[in-house]
Design a protein around this motif. Structure first.
Motif, PDB file in Angstrom:
ATOM      1  N   ASP A  55       0.831  -1.201   0.000  1.00 19.80           N
ATOM      2  CA  ASP A  55       0.000   0.000   0.000  1.00 19.80           C
ATOM      3  C   ASP A  55       0.868   1.255   0.000  1.00 19.80           C
ATOM      4  OD1 ASP A  55      -2.322  -1.471  -0.039  1.00 19.80           O
ATOM      5  OD2 ASP A  55      -2.780  -1.210   2.082  1.00 19.80           O
ATOM      6  N   MET A  61       2.198   2.782  -3.229  1.00 19.51           N
ATOM      7  CA  MET A  61       1.244   3.430  -4.133  1.00 19.51           C
ATOM      8  C   MET A  61       1.055   4.920  -3.852  1.00 19.51           C
ATOM      9  SD  MET A  61       0.253   1.210  -6.251  1.00 19.51           S
ATOM     10  CE  MET A  61      -0.058  -0.523  -6.592  1.00 19.51           C
ATOM     11  N   THR A 104      -4.007  -2.337  -2.118  1.00 14.50           N
ATOM     12  CA  THR A 104      -3.366  -2.896  -3.292  1.00 14.50           C
ATOM     13  C   THR A 104      -3.086  -4.376  -3.072  1.00 14.50           C
ATOM     14  OG1 THR A 104      -1.625  -2.537  -4.928  1.00 14.50           O
ATOM     15  CG2 THR A 104      -0.949  -2.503  -2.629  1.00 14.50           C
ATOM     16  N   HIS A 160      -6.018  -1.088 -11.101  1.00 16.08           N
ATOM     17  CA  HIS A 160      -6.851  -1.687 -10.049  1.00 16.08           C
ATOM     18  C   HIS A 160      -7.186  -0.681  -8.952  1.00 16.08           C
ATOM     19  CE1 HIS A 160      -3.242  -2.221  -7.536  1.00 16.08           C
ATOM     20  NE2 HIS A 160      -3.973  -2.776  -6.576  1.00 16.08           N
ATOM     21  N   LEU A 161      -6.368   0.369  -8.838  1.00 19.70           N
ATOM     22  CA  LEU A 161      -6.720   1.453  -7.920  1.00 19.70           C
ATOM     23  C   LEU A 161      -7.781   2.361  -8.538  1.00 19.70           C
ATOM     24  CD1 LEU A 161      -3.207   2.464  -6.528  1.00 19.70           C
ATOM     25  CD2 LEU A 161      -4.926   0.996  -5.462  1.00 19.70           C
ATOM     26  N   GLY A 207      -1.976  -6.436  -9.951  1.00 16.76           N
ATOM     27  CA  GLY A 207      -1.573  -5.530  -8.886  1.00 16.76           C
ATOM     28  C   GLY A 207      -0.112  -5.150  -8.980  1.00 16.76           C
ATOM     29  N   ARG A 208       0.595  -5.293  -7.873  1.00 16.48           N
ATOM     30  CA  ARG A 208       1.923  -4.715  -7.688  1.00 16.48           C
ATOM     31  C   ARG A 208       3.019  -5.788  -7.585  1.00 16.48           C
ATOM     32  NH1 ARG A 208       4.482  -0.114  -8.633  1.00 16.48           N
ATOM     33  NH2 ARG A 208       3.966   1.348  -6.985  1.00 16.48           N
ATOM     34  N   GLY A 221      -1.131  -1.918 -11.840  1.00  9.72           N
ATOM     35  CA  GLY A 221      -0.885  -1.141 -10.634  1.00  9.72           C
ATOM     36  C   GLY A 221      -1.780   0.076 -10.495  1.00  9.72           C
TER      37      GLY A 221
END
Length: 324
Positions: A118, A121, A293, A155-156, A318-319, A152
């Motif tokens: 998190d 981000m 995230t 999805h946010l 994601g990441r 990345g």
């Protein structure tokens, strides 16, 4: 300390782990002891060199950028000494390293309870996701089409669109497991944009057209997306993963559609106070649990090449993190 650079263009194998002196923070900078580095797609294109497209050109030696989470170990001239010892996040160059310098003016304070995923981000990915929705003038009830929604930033953006009151959120991705992931983060509809009929699938989900398109893919995906906009629909272009810089036909805009571009550096330079305010806003949303995230992989710094392989395989959701 260790750092990762590359001295020729090519595949992930050109990433070289080497010993180096700790960098020294200059005026307006801080030195960070690195906890984690968020790996970004763009750096895989920069690493491959000019053949990736005109927007992906950087000179050698290559210094990968990244979303760094760390503790301020030292401050440079003119920087508030009270920053020393604080846990922060920053977008930085030469980021794949044990110690990294970053601009003090764009540090994001990291709440104590936030994990590395998190926290990574806060400085770039989440502020971009928020600003592109605001650049699109998202209204409550709007139908939003978000490309690369498993990535990345994507999805946010899905989570933020839902939080800001979007009516229907349509996310695109490639592969079945990515589509499942897009659903899991809040999309109403998930569509594989590798399928030739993906625009028809969007039309079936939004017969009246979509109000907002967020695109960092470019190429034919962007061109088809413009045709999907409803009257008064807005597209925000914030990247071109294909490496293709599109010529947008003016005739497509006559149907009461608009297109705006976004770049984080330009935004910070043009509206620094608002950009800073939105970084703080994003931190609050993560701290309150409204955003989260997903970390696909957390790899040692020495496996930077593996991180790039995962990104180029388009298999992650994601990441992806590197940890010294």
């Amino acid at each position: 300390m260790r750092r990762v650079r590359y001295y020729e263009y090519g595949g992930p194998e050109v990433l070289t782990v080497e010993d180096a002196d700790q960098p020294v923070p200059q005026a307006g900078q801080v030195l960070l002891r690195v906890e984690a580095i968020g790996v970004n797609f763009a750096d895989t294109r920069f690493r491959r060199g000019p053949g990736s497209g005109s927007i992906f050109q950087r000179p050698l030696p290559g210094r990968p950028t990244g979303d760094v989470v760390g503790t301020v170990a030292r401050v440079g001239p003119g920087v508030d000494p009270r920053l020393a010892g604080r846990r922060v996040a920053a977008l930085a160059e030469d980021a794949y390293a044990d110690y990294v310098v970053a601009e003090a003016s764009w540090l994001a304070a990291v709440p104590d309870h936030l994990d590395s995923g998190d926290a990574s981000m806060l400085a770039m990915s989440a502020p971009v996701a928020l600003r592109i929705l605001r650049a699109a003038q998202l209204n409550p009830g709007d139908t939003v089409l978000i490309h690369a929604a498993a990535g990345g930033i994507g999805h946010l953006a899905v989570q933020l669109a839902r939080f800001l009151g979007a009516g229907t959120v349509i996310g695109t991705a490639r592969s079945a497991h990515k589509l499942d992931f897009v659903h899991s983060v809040g999309a109403d509809v998930a569509i594989d944009y590798a399928q030739p009929d993906w625009p028809d699938q969007v039309r079936a989900a939004a017969p009246g057209g979509v109000d907002v398109v967020l695109d960092a893919v470019g190429g034919p995906v962007l061109q088809s997306s413009l045709d999907l906009l409803a009257p008064f629909g807005r597209a925000v272009v914030y990247g071109a993963a294909t490496g293709e810089l599109e010529q947008i036909p003016v005739a497509k805009l006559f149907a009461l559609r608009s297109v705006v571009g976004f770049n984080l550096t330009a935004w910070r330079r043009t509206a620094p106070d608002l950009a800073r305010q939105e970084m703080d806003e994003i931190t609050g949303l993560f701290a309150a649990g409204h955003l989260s995230t997903t970390v696909h992989a957390d790899l040692p710094l020495t496996r930077a090449a593996t991180a790039h392989e995962l990104i180029e395989a388009r298999s992650h959701t994601g990441r992806i993190l590197l940890s010294p």
